[in-house]
Design a protein around this motif. Structure first.
Motif, short mmCIF file in Angstrom:
data_model
loop_
_atom_site.label_atom_id
_atom_site.label_comp_id
_atom_site.label_asym_id
_atom_site.label_seq_id
_atom_site.Cartn_x
_atom_site.Cartn_y
_atom_site.Cartn_z
N ASP A 17 13.61 -10.18 3.36
CA ASP A 17 14.17 -11.53 3.40
C ASP A 17 13.13 -12.58 3.82
O ASP A 17 13.18 -13.72 3.35
N LYS A 20 11.19 -13.33 0.81
CA LYS A 20 12.05 -14.10 -0.09
C LYS A 20 12.13 -15.56 0.36
O LYS A 20 12.14 -16.47 -0.46
N SER A 37 15.63 -15.85 -9.00
CA SER A 37 16.21 -14.86 -8.09
C SER A 37 15.25 -13.69 -7.97
O SER A 37 14.41 -13.46 -8.85
N VAL A 38 15.36 -12.97 -6.87
CA VAL A 38 14.60 -11.75 -6.69
C VAL A 38 15.57 -10.68 -6.21
O VAL A 38 16.40 -10.93 -5.34
N ASP A 39 15.47 -9.51 -6.79
CA ASP A 39 16.36 -8.40 -6.45
C ASP A 39 15.63 -7.45 -5.49
O ASP A 39 14.81 -6.64 -5.91
N LEU A 40 15.93 -7.59 -4.21
CA LEU A 40 15.28 -6.76 -3.19
C LEU A 40 15.77 -5.32 -3.22
O LEU A 40 15.13 -4.44 -2.64
N GLU A 41 16.88 -5.07 -3.87
CA GLU A 41 17.43 -3.71 -3.96
C GLU A 41 16.77 -2.90 -5.07
O GLU A 41 16.76 -1.67 -5.02
N ASP A 42 16.23 -3.56 -6.07
CA ASP A 42 15.58 -2.87 -7.19
C ASP A 42 14.21 -2.38 -6.75
O ASP A 42 13.49 -3.09 -6.04
N ARG A 45 11.50 -4.78 -7.36
CA ARG A 45 11.63 -6.10 -6.73
C ARG A 45 11.56 -7.19 -7.80
O ARG A 45 10.70 -8.08 -7.77
N ARG A 48 13.25 -12.98 -11.34
CA ARG A 48 13.72 -13.59 -12.58
C ARG A 48 13.59 -15.10 -12.44
O ARG A 48 14.08 -15.67 -11.47
#
Length: 74
Positions: A17, A20, A37-42, A45, A48
């Protein structure tokens, strides 16, 4: 057929975070970036970015300039 060329996808090392939040400050003040957006779960990372003004290379330069790894996700 829909054109998705304005949606840019990247693999990054934005990991938490705090990262981010730094990226938020950078991208939110960049004219021409409509949404991101950024996907911290992927595991990749995924960052987009929706922009009609920027290309992949310009975003890579912007993100790496601020100390993060970033490459186009194909």
């Amino acid at each position: 057929m829909e054109d998705f060329s304005h949606i840019l996808l990247f693999k990054t090392n934005i990991a938490c975070d705090a990262d981010k939040a730094l990226v938020y400050a950078m991208l939110s003040n960049t004219p021409g970036i409509e949404k991101w957006s950024v996907d911290l779960e992927d595991e990749d990372r995924v960052l987009r970015i929706v922009s009609h003004s920027y290309c992949h290379q310009q975003i890579i330069e912007l993100i790496t300039y601020h100390g993060y790894n970033c490459c186009e996700l194909i």
